[in-house]
Design a protein around this motif. Sequence first.
Motif, PDB file in Angstrom:
ATOM      1  N   ASP A 252      10.075  61.516  31.617  1.00 42.19           N
ATOM      2  CA  ASP A 252      10.240  60.766  30.364  1.00 42.19           C
ATOM      3  C   ASP A 252      10.978  59.454  30.638  1.00 42.19           C
ATOM      4  N   ILE A 253      10.279  58.356  30.419  1.00 35.33           N
ATOM      5  CA  ILE A 253      10.872  57.045  30.629  1.00 35.33           C
ATOM      6  C   ILE A 253      11.315  56.510  29.271  1.00 35.33           C
ATOM      7  N   PRO A 254      12.582  56.095  29.136  1.00 35.56           N
ATOM      8  CA  PRO A 254      13.036  55.592  27.828  1.00 35.56           C
ATOM      9  C   PRO A 254      12.566  54.155  27.584  1.00 35.56           C
ATOM     10  N   PHE A 255      11.236  54.000  27.368  1.00 37.78           N
ATOM     11  CA  PHE A 255      10.710  52.654  27.103  1.00 37.78           C
ATOM     12  C   PHE A 255      11.377  52.057  25.865  1.00 37.78           C
ATOM     13  N   ILE A 256      11.781  50.805  25.982  1.00 36.97           N
ATOM     14  CA  ILE A 256      12.254  50.083  24.800  1.00 36.97           C
ATOM     15  C   ILE A 256      11.009  49.531  24.130  1.00 36.97           C
ATOM     16  N   LYS A 257      10.868  49.762  22.842  1.00 38.16           N
ATOM     17  CA  LYS A 257       9.676  49.241  22.182  1.00 38.16           C
ATOM     18  C   LYS A 257       9.879  47.757  21.896  1.00 38.16           C
ATOM     19  N   PRO A 258       9.064  46.892  22.532  1.00 36.79           N
ATOM     20  CA  PRO A 258       9.259  45.464  22.290  1.00 36.79           C
ATOM     21  C   PRO A 258       8.849  45.115  20.865  1.00 36.79           C
ATOM     22  N   LYS A 259       9.655  44.299  20.221  1.00 40.27           N
ATOM     23  CA  LYS A 259       9.274  43.836  18.885  1.00 40.27           C
ATOM     24  C   LYS A 259       8.624  42.466  19.035  1.00 40.27           C
ATOM     25  N   GLY A 260       7.361  42.362  18.653  1.00 36.54           N
ATOM     26  CA  GLY A 260       6.645  41.107  18.853  1.00 36.54           C
ATOM     27  C   GLY A 260       6.478  40.315  17.555  1.00 36.54           C
ATOM     28  N   VAL A 261       6.679  39.013  17.632  1.00 36.48           N
ATOM     29  CA  VAL A 261       6.379  38.126  16.494  1.00 36.48           C
ATOM     30  C   VAL A 261       5.640  36.904  17.048  1.00 36.48           C
ATOM     31  N   LYS A 262       4.913  36.239  16.179  1.00 35.53           N
ATOM     32  CA  LYS A 262       4.270  34.997  16.613  1.00 35.53           C
ATOM     33  C   LYS A 262       4.848  33.843  15.803  1.00 35.53           C
ATOM     34  N   LEU A 263       5.333  32.826  16.496  1.00 35.89           N
ATOM     35  CA  LEU A 263       5.904  31.681  15.782  1.00 35.89           C
ATOM     36  C   LEU A 263       4.779  30.832  15.172  1.00 35.89           C
ATOM     37  N   ASP A 264       5.163  29.942  14.255  1.00 40.09           N
ATOM     38  CA  ASP A 264       4.152  29.148  13.534  1.00 40.09           C
ATOM     39  C   ASP A 264       3.299  28.282  14.472  1.00 40.09           C
ATOM     40  N   ASN A 265       3.809  27.969  15.654  1.00 32.89           N
ATOM     41  CA  ASN A 265       3.027  27.142  16.577  1.00 32.89           C
ATOM     42  C   ASN A 265       2.212  27.976  17.565  1.00 32.89           C
TER      43      ASN A 265
ATOM     44  N   PHE B 231      -1.160  39.986  32.553  1.00 32.88           N
ATOM     45  CA  PHE B 231      -2.513  40.504  32.782  1.00 32.88           C
ATOM     46  C   PHE B 231      -3.142  41.028  31.496  1.00 32.88           C
ATOM     47  N   GLY B 232      -2.533  40.710  30.354  1.00 35.16           N
ATOM     48  CA  GLY B 232      -3.067  41.169  29.079  1.00 35.16           C
ATOM     49  C   GLY B 232      -2.871  42.654  28.853  1.00 35.16           C
ATOM     50  N   LEU B 233      -1.928  43.266  29.555  1.00 36.87           N
ATOM     51  CA  LEU B 233      -1.673  44.697  29.411  1.00 36.87           C
ATOM     52  C   LEU B 233      -0.369  44.910  28.650  1.00 36.87           C
ATOM     53  N   ASP B 234      -0.034  46.166  28.360  1.00 37.68           N
ATOM     54  CA  ASP B 234       1.261  46.458  27.752  1.00 37.68           C
ATOM     55  C   ASP B 234       1.868  47.697  28.422  1.00 37.68           C
ATOM     56  N   PHE B 235       2.863  48.308  27.797  1.00 38.75           N
ATOM     57  CA  PHE B 235       3.550  49.425  28.447  1.00 38.75           C
ATOM     58  C   PHE B 235       2.637  50.624  28.709  1.00 38.75           C
ATOM     59  N   SER B 236       1.476  50.703  27.992  1.00 36.48           N
ATOM     60  CA  SER B 236       0.585  51.846  28.236  1.00 36.48           C
ATOM     61  C   SER B 236       0.050  51.809  29.669  1.00 36.48           C
ATOM     62  N   HIS B 237       0.026  50.606  30.248  1.00 37.82           N
ATOM     63  CA  HIS B 237      -0.362  50.451  31.645  1.00 37.82           C
ATOM     64  C   HIS B 237       0.550  51.292  32.547  1.00 37.82           C
ATOM     65  N   TYR B 238       1.843  51.282  32.248  1.00 36.25           N
ATOM     66  CA  TYR B 238       2.801  52.031  33.063  1.00 36.25           C
ATOM     67  C   TYR B 238       2.724  53.528  32.773  1.00 36.25           C
ATOM     68  N   GLU B 239       2.391  53.857  31.522  1.00 32.18           N
ATOM     69  CA  GLU B 239       2.215  55.283  31.201  1.00 32.18           C
ATOM     70  C   GLU B 239       1.039  55.852  31.994  1.00 32.18           C
ATOM     71  N   ASP B 240      -0.008  55.029  32.135  1.00 35.74           N
ATOM     72  CA  ASP B 240      -1.159  55.463  32.942  1.00 35.74           C
ATOM     73  C   ASP B 240      -0.753  55.688  34.396  1.00 35.74           C
ATOM     74  N   TYR B 241       0.098  54.810  34.880  1.00 36.72           N
ATOM     75  CA  TYR B 241       0.567  54.961  36.263  1.00 36.72           C
ATOM     76  C   TYR B 241       1.290  56.293  36.438  1.00 36.72           C
ATOM     77  N   LEU B 242       2.161  56.615  35.475  1.00 38.56           N
ATOM     78  CA  LEU B 242       2.897  57.875  35.561  1.00 38.56           C
ATOM     79  C   LEU B 242       1.953  59.071  35.554  1.00 38.56           C
ATOM     80  N   LYS B 243       0.879  58.985  34.737  1.00 37.65           N
ATOM     81  CA  LYS B 243      -0.113  60.076  34.699  1.00 37.65           C
ATOM     82  C   LYS B 243      -0.779  60.215  36.058  1.00 37.65           C
TER      83      LYS B 243
END
Lengths: 426, 414
Positions: free
Chosen positions: A15-28, A383-395
């Motif tokens: 079990d890896i304690p991933f921090i869930k990134p909070k994403g926002v997009k600025l007006d630009n 690379f257009g990936l997210d933390f699920s990439h690392y979960e796949d690695y663990l699997k």
Amino acid sequence: MPNRKQPPPVHIVSDIPFIKPKGVKLDNGLPVYFLEGGTEEFVKIELVFFAGSYMQVKPLVSYATSNLLRTGTDRQNREEINELLDYYSAYLNLEAQKDIVSVSIHVLNKHLEPALQLLRDMLRNPVFPEDEMRSFLKNKQQIHLINQKKVQHLARTYFNELVYGEQHPYGYRLKPEDFECVERSDLQQFHQYWFYPENGFCIVSGRMPPKIEKTIASYFGGTDWKNIDKGKPPVYPLLTSGGRKVSLSVPEAMQSAIRIGKQLFNRTHPAYHRLKITNALLGGYFGSRLMQNIRQEKGYTYGIASNIVSLLRSGYFFIATQVGTDVSQFALEEIYNELKDLRCRPAGKDELQSLRNYLSGSFLRSFDGPFAQGERFKESLVFGLDFSHYEDYLKTLGSVTADEIMATAADYLNEDAMMEVVAGSQ
Amino acid sequence: MLEYEKHKLSNGLRVLVHRDETTPMAAVNMLYDVGARDEDPERTGFAHLFEHLMFEGSVNVSRFDYQLQHAGGENNAFTTNDITNYYNTLPARNLETAFWLESDRMLGLAFSEEKLITQKNVVTEEYRQSYLNQPYGDAWLLMRPLAYREHPYRWATIGKNIEHIQNASLLEVRKFFTTFYHPANAILSVAGHVDPQKVFVLAEKWFGGIFPGNGYLRQLPAEPSQNEERKMMVERDVPQHQIYMAFHVCGRSHPDFHATDLLSDILSNGESARLPARLVHYRKAFSEINAYVTGNLDPGLLVISGMPHNEVDEQEAEDMLWQQAQELVAEPVTKRELQKVKNRVEATHTFAQSHVLSKAMNLAYYELQGDADRYNRQMDAYLGVTADDLQRIANRTFKRGNASILHYGRPARP
């Protein structure tokens, strides 16, 4: 006394304690991700742009553009910028890689705003003074000349050229005269082409002060930050030709630097995780076969390692070491034996279990704290990936078999396909 | 504020624990109070060679690295002129594995003659890779005996020469172990997701039964005060000249240490510091420049080094460095300059506390200096430094008779 013959029980980390990134997009259009955590009152702000050396039409332009951001803005000259950065103890790091440029700052929360103001000015309104550029390139040219005396540096640069060809930006080997060919207008244009909100992202990690989102938006938001001229990514064909060898003579060298490897693929490839694990078994840690054989049994070297490198448009594998010149032939033989063994000799039950345990612990370590997680998140985001990439690695790490490892080695790491560079005295 | 609990076992082992529940990891650091300064002048490099041998098998464990990696851990070690430090990081749940391994190699070593030979070869390759086969790699092998005549800081941790390493015998290895590797000569620190009371129980379990060993009384020759400028020139095949200047300063435990450290920061900590700002960026006479204190436990050195551009005369370059040093003697630093270096120290101190490993290492290292709480108090010591302190120390330090200077350069021009 405890029973010392009996090792304490070992728990496998799953079990890896991933921090869930909070994403926002600025007006630009600038995407910003927040990774909250840590115990101390400081943050890291990192802006990444797809503005690496791949995008440049002339050597050193990406490197010079990013490094000279700190040498003058519309408000301050280099001296003033450096004084403010140091006074507010903001640690600025400017890094130009093959695909990206990273501009980051570590700063105590109490000095955050002046640091952000500097960062914003550097990114948006750099002036690239001519004399600063000349002086920077001259100093780097000196370092380049010193590096030419290092066998490991020679091996690395000639190896890249061998793998990607001298025309390709991933393979280009710098020449001393390149440091004299950069023009100020190259930097201005490169900045205009590639340093804009939609061509990058921002990661904020650490223990956040209140209202951090608003603060970030006030410095890096605003629709007036846009580029008028957009750059068009150049296209270079990827050449592949295996089995070539280069031998560089460095008179009086006491050691030879060896580099062996080949072009492969990056982390988006379906076989990537298996390759990463296969590489670890071969030379990815102290317990690996190469390290045990060539350092711990033979004593040929202080260290040997193998690696896989992910680039946006490719990837490669390499083994690197420095060995006494008198044993370099023996070392080469052993390296090729280990490569052959990797596809012929299955990992024993203990060897595989140990590898799994080590890699899972190492994985946990590489995710320790918000700064490490920010780093991992960046690597996936590029690379257009997210933390699920690392979960796949663990699997994959949990399920991979000795046969799969041998098959992976047979598919991608056949010794006959390797390129080889040896730099040293013959 | 780095909080910790401390416990001393009856055999003398000191144990310090810092709890940090924000991480799933734990760092286990074992510091032995022995460094290159404790070596026989005819067997230099021994403490470092010994560090390699500590991984080659103990009474009940034949493969240290394998066992730690099996528990998901990673480890390494380093040797300095003062200490030998071993460190492990692993998932906190597997903490006990590190205790098993570290205690077993304190209990006794068990490796073969062949492994000794192999590690001598590995260290020989390390010697070549880091010191001989690198441009400027041997500069400190030359500088140490120039600056120190009596004190064992006159040799580097890697050793005076490769022969010293190749001549080490198994018998000498055993004697070194008996003299230095016992509980009373060691400090164990743990930082991470751990309960201090449970760590103390583990420490009793694994280390409590180890024989205390005989005390070691350190008697090192003091370095006599220097009265004359020392200069050395060497020619090597390097693309650029490099100048090294070393001045004797106080040791770490001296009340002036923090001010001395800040004095070197004024010179080169950050791009706006005097040496880079004035000599690299403004006068464009140097391509690289640096100043630092060695930070040894015994009296150390303040070092200034720089690479002048090839068109700059080497003596003129040296004069420019002297001029910057002498300006610190003649005039006090400005208030803002002093505040700036203090701010930087504060930030570095805070950043260091975001890693369990650096926290564990600092606890052990400051405990060695008398009391781990010195680590927490050092920030106050830095903040208390005045411009007068810096000037007083500059005045004492930057004298011709206190300087050892190495010109490391290209063959003289025809």
